[in-house]
Design a protein around this motif. Structure first.
Motif, PDB file in Angstrom:
ATOM      1  N   ASP A 124       0.832  -1.207   0.000  1.00 21.55           N
ATOM      2  CA  ASP A 124       0.000   0.000   0.000  1.00 21.55           C
ATOM      3  C   ASP A 124       0.864   1.253   0.000  1.00 21.55           C
ATOM      4  O   ASP A 124       0.550   2.242  -0.673  1.00 21.55           O
ATOM      5  N   PHE A 125       1.968   1.210   0.753  1.00 17.24           N
ATOM      6  CA  PHE A 125       2.894   2.349   0.795  1.00 17.24           C
ATOM      7  C   PHE A 125       3.493   2.602  -0.588  1.00 17.24           C
ATOM      8  O   PHE A 125       3.592   3.748  -1.040  1.00 17.24           O
ATOM      9  N   LEU A 126       3.892   1.520  -1.270  1.00 14.33           N
ATOM     10  CA  LEU A 126       4.486   1.648  -2.601  1.00 14.33           C
ATOM     11  C   LEU A 126       3.491   2.252  -3.582  1.00 14.33           C
ATOM     12  O   LEU A 126       3.829   3.127  -4.382  1.00 14.33           O
ATOM     13  N   LEU A 182      10.439  -9.952  -0.791  1.00 11.00           N
ATOM     14  CA  LEU A 182       9.597 -10.064  -1.982  1.00 11.00           C
ATOM     15  C   LEU A 182       8.702 -11.295  -1.900  1.00 11.00           C
ATOM     16  O   LEU A 182       7.544 -11.271  -2.333  1.00 11.00           O
ATOM     17  N   GLY A 183       9.243 -12.378  -1.338  1.00  8.92           N
ATOM     18  CA  GLY A 183       8.459 -13.597  -1.213  1.00  8.92           C
ATOM     19  C   GLY A 183       7.298 -13.447  -0.254  1.00  8.92           C
ATOM     20  O   GLY A 183       6.255 -14.088  -0.422  1.00  8.92           O
ATOM     21  N   ALA A 184       7.449 -12.602   0.767  1.00 12.59           N
ATOM     22  CA  ALA A 184       6.408 -12.416   1.773  1.00 12.59           C
ATOM     23  C   ALA A 184       5.376 -11.372   1.365  1.00 12.59           C
ATOM     24  O   ALA A 184       4.252 -11.376   1.880  1.00 12.59           O
ATOM     25  N   PRO A 232       2.207  -9.222  -4.608  1.00 10.43           N
ATOM     26  CA  PRO A 232       2.744  -8.542  -5.803  1.00 10.43           C
ATOM     27  C   PRO A 232       1.750  -7.580  -6.433  1.00 10.43           C
ATOM     28  O   PRO A 232       1.500  -7.619  -7.635  1.00 10.43           O
ATOM     29  N   ASN A 233       1.192  -6.700  -5.607  1.00 14.02           N
ATOM     30  CA  ASN A 233       0.180  -5.762  -6.106  1.00 14.02           C
ATOM     31  C   ASN A 233       0.706  -4.344  -6.243  1.00 14.02           C
ATOM     32  O   ASN A 233      -0.070  -3.398  -6.305  1.00 14.02           O
TER      33      ASN A 233
END
Length: 231
Positions: A144-146, A161-163, A166-167
């Motif tokens: 959400d921050f990204l 990245l695994g956790a 990928p939205n």
């Protein structure tokens, strides 16, 4: 030269590092039980000036990164101005970050991937979004921050990245490093519109030494040397 230490490092260990490197001063929100001078941070409205003389030469130390060390005892790795300036230019030749990019900055200053997030971004005039300690560790909130800040560049360890979900829709480039990458992470994050790089390098070689652009269906490797590097 500066010596970046994590804010969570015990005070006893901080004092040990300061004494080991022969620190002339320290910069911190906390007061340490030491005779070493504390630099007072100027407020935004303070009149503040100082003189730095003489200018450093390329082969003088720029910073010292402390790693955990194979024996468990942290060891200081000195990096010269020549080495870090060379790295910034070399990796930028590959990543091609631009002045219009928005770069997420979540690593601790004591971890050398911080240099990738920060110095390359400054070098090209990109915008840096510095996450606070809570955001950097709140995996469920990070996507959400990204998106909220329209982040386009993400440097991250593969386990993060695994956790994550990928939205993150605005990312155009991911640079994975610090750990071994795997197909699960690659397939989760690589898209036709998004570049995905795998970078590798011990602290002693100045952050990163090799890099590979990865594609789904191809073998994951640590790639080839950065421009003007040898392995």
């Amino acid at each position: 030269a500066y010596v970046p230490l994590d804010i969570d490092m015990p005070a006893e260990r901080v004092l040990g590092v300061l004494n080991e490197v022969g620190a002339a001063a320290y910069l911190s929100d906390n007061d340490l039980l030491t005779s070493i001078q504390k630099i007072k941070l100027p407020r935004i409205d303070d009149q503040f000036s100082t003189t730095f003389s003489p200018l450093p030469t390329p082969d003088e130390i720029a910073y010292v990164i402390y790693t955990s060390g194979s024996t468990g005892k942290p060891k200081g790795i000195p990096i010269t101005h020549r080495q870090i300036c060379h790295f910034v230019r070399a990796e930028q030749t590959v990543l091609q970050i631009t002045a219009t990019d928005k770069v997420y900055q979540g690593f601790s200053v004591s971890f050398d991937m911080w240099c990738e997030e920060t110095w390359i971004s400054y070098f090209v005039g990109a915008t840096i979004f510095v996450a606070d300690g809570t955001t950097a560790k709140a995996i469920d909130e990070l996507t959400d921050f990204l998106n909220k800040n329209e982040i386009t560049i993400l440097h991250a360890v593969p386990s993060l990245l695994g956790a994550m979900e990928p939205n993150a829709t605005t990312l155009r480039l991911i640079n994975a490093g610090g750990e071994a990458c795997n197909n699960q992470v690659l397939e989760k994050w690589k898209t036709p519109e998004r570049q995905f790089f795998n970078s590798y390098g011990p602290t002693e070689t100045t952050v990163t030494a090799t890099i590979a652009e990865l594609f789904i269906g191809t073998k994951i490797t640590i790639g080839k040397p950065l421009p003007n590097y040898n392995i």
